[in-house]
Design a protein around this motif. Structure first.
Motif, PDB file in Angstrom:
ATOM      1  N   LEU A   3       8.667  15.559  -1.275  1.00  0.00           N
ATOM      2  CA  LEU A   3       8.204  15.973   0.049  1.00  0.00           C
ATOM      3  C   LEU A   3       9.248  15.783   1.151  1.00  0.00           C
ATOM      4  CD1 LEU A   3       4.555  14.601  -0.071  1.00  0.00           C
ATOM      5  CD2 LEU A   3       5.404  16.860  -0.738  1.00  0.00           C
ATOM      6  N   ARG A   4      10.255  14.993   0.885  1.00  0.00           N
ATOM      7  CA  ARG A   4      11.256  14.709   1.923  1.00  0.00           C
ATOM      8  C   ARG A   4      11.904  15.961   2.496  1.00  0.00           C
ATOM      9  NH1 ARG A   4      13.901   9.842  -1.257  1.00  0.00           N
ATOM     10  NH2 ARG A   4      12.075   8.487  -1.171  1.00  0.00           N
ATOM     11  N   LEU A  41       9.563  17.520   4.996  1.00  0.00           N
ATOM     12  CA  LEU A  41       9.438  16.743   6.228  1.00  0.00           C
ATOM     13  C   LEU A  41      10.672  16.882   7.109  1.00  0.00           C
ATOM     14  CD1 LEU A  41       7.803  13.502   4.804  1.00  0.00           C
ATOM     15  CD2 LEU A  41       6.671  15.361   6.050  1.00  0.00           C
ATOM     16  N   ALA A  82       8.721   8.626   2.164  1.00  0.00           N
ATOM     17  CA  ALA A  82       7.852   9.660   1.584  1.00  0.00           C
ATOM     18  C   ALA A  82       8.253   9.952   0.141  1.00  0.00           C
ATOM     19  CB  ALA A  82       7.948  10.939   2.421  1.00  0.00           C
ATOM     20  N   ALA A 139       2.938  12.688   5.375  1.00  0.00           N
ATOM     21  CA  ALA A 139       3.154  12.942   3.952  1.00  0.00           C
ATOM     22  C   ALA A 139       2.091  12.183   3.172  1.00  0.00           C
ATOM     23  CB  ALA A 139       4.531  12.467   3.532  1.00  0.00           C
ATOM     24  N   CYS A 170       1.955  17.624   2.411  1.00  0.00           N
ATOM     25  CA  CYS A 170       2.244  17.206   3.784  1.00  0.00           C
ATOM     26  C   CYS A 170       1.201  17.837   4.695  1.00  0.00           C
ATOM     27  CB  CYS A 170       3.620  17.698   4.223  1.00  0.00           C
ATOM     28  SG  CYS A 170       4.983  17.047   3.267  1.00  0.00           S
TER      29      CYS A 170
END
Length: 118
Positions: free
Chosen positions: A18-19, A22, A14, A59, A64
């Motif tokens: 955004l990691r 997530l 991703a 994502a 997300c």
């Protein structure tokens, strides 16, 4: 590849920004659904029980999404709006600037489980 390793690989692939979202979402879903299995369906990680996908996440380039049963979205429409988020029929999108609150993650996951009867 195990489902857990597939979740890890999905998150690693991703976008960097955004990691953390997530990772946090996955942990909150695992906490809300402790007896659910981690699965991969339609190239999306999720949690399932009795063959039913209770919650899945994805994502995109800048946001997300959390995907649950339709009834979960309608049952928590006011909470979603209060968080400043926009729902679809089966999901809620969020971003680093407007994350999904922990209480809403749990509420949506549990409502999805109830809606699916698993």
């Amino acid at each position: 590849m195990t489902a857990s390793a597939a979740h890890d690989a999905y998150i690693a692939a991703a976008p960097d920004a955004l990691r953390p979202l997530l990772i946090h979402l996955r942990a909150r879903l695992a906490q809300a659904l402790p007896d659910a299995d981690e699965i991969m369906r339609y190239d999306m990680p999720g949690f399932a029980s009795a063959g039913q996908v209770i919650a899945a996440y994805a994502a995109f380039s800048k946001q997300c999404g959390l995907y649950v049963a339709k009834g979960a979205i309608s049952a928590h429409a006011d909470d979603i709006a209060a968080a400043g988020l926009k729902p679809t029929k089966t999901g809620v999108t969020f971003s680093p600037g407007r994350p999904l609150p922990d209480h809403l993650i749990a509420a949506l996951a549990l409502a999805s489980r109830r809606d699916l009867g698993v």
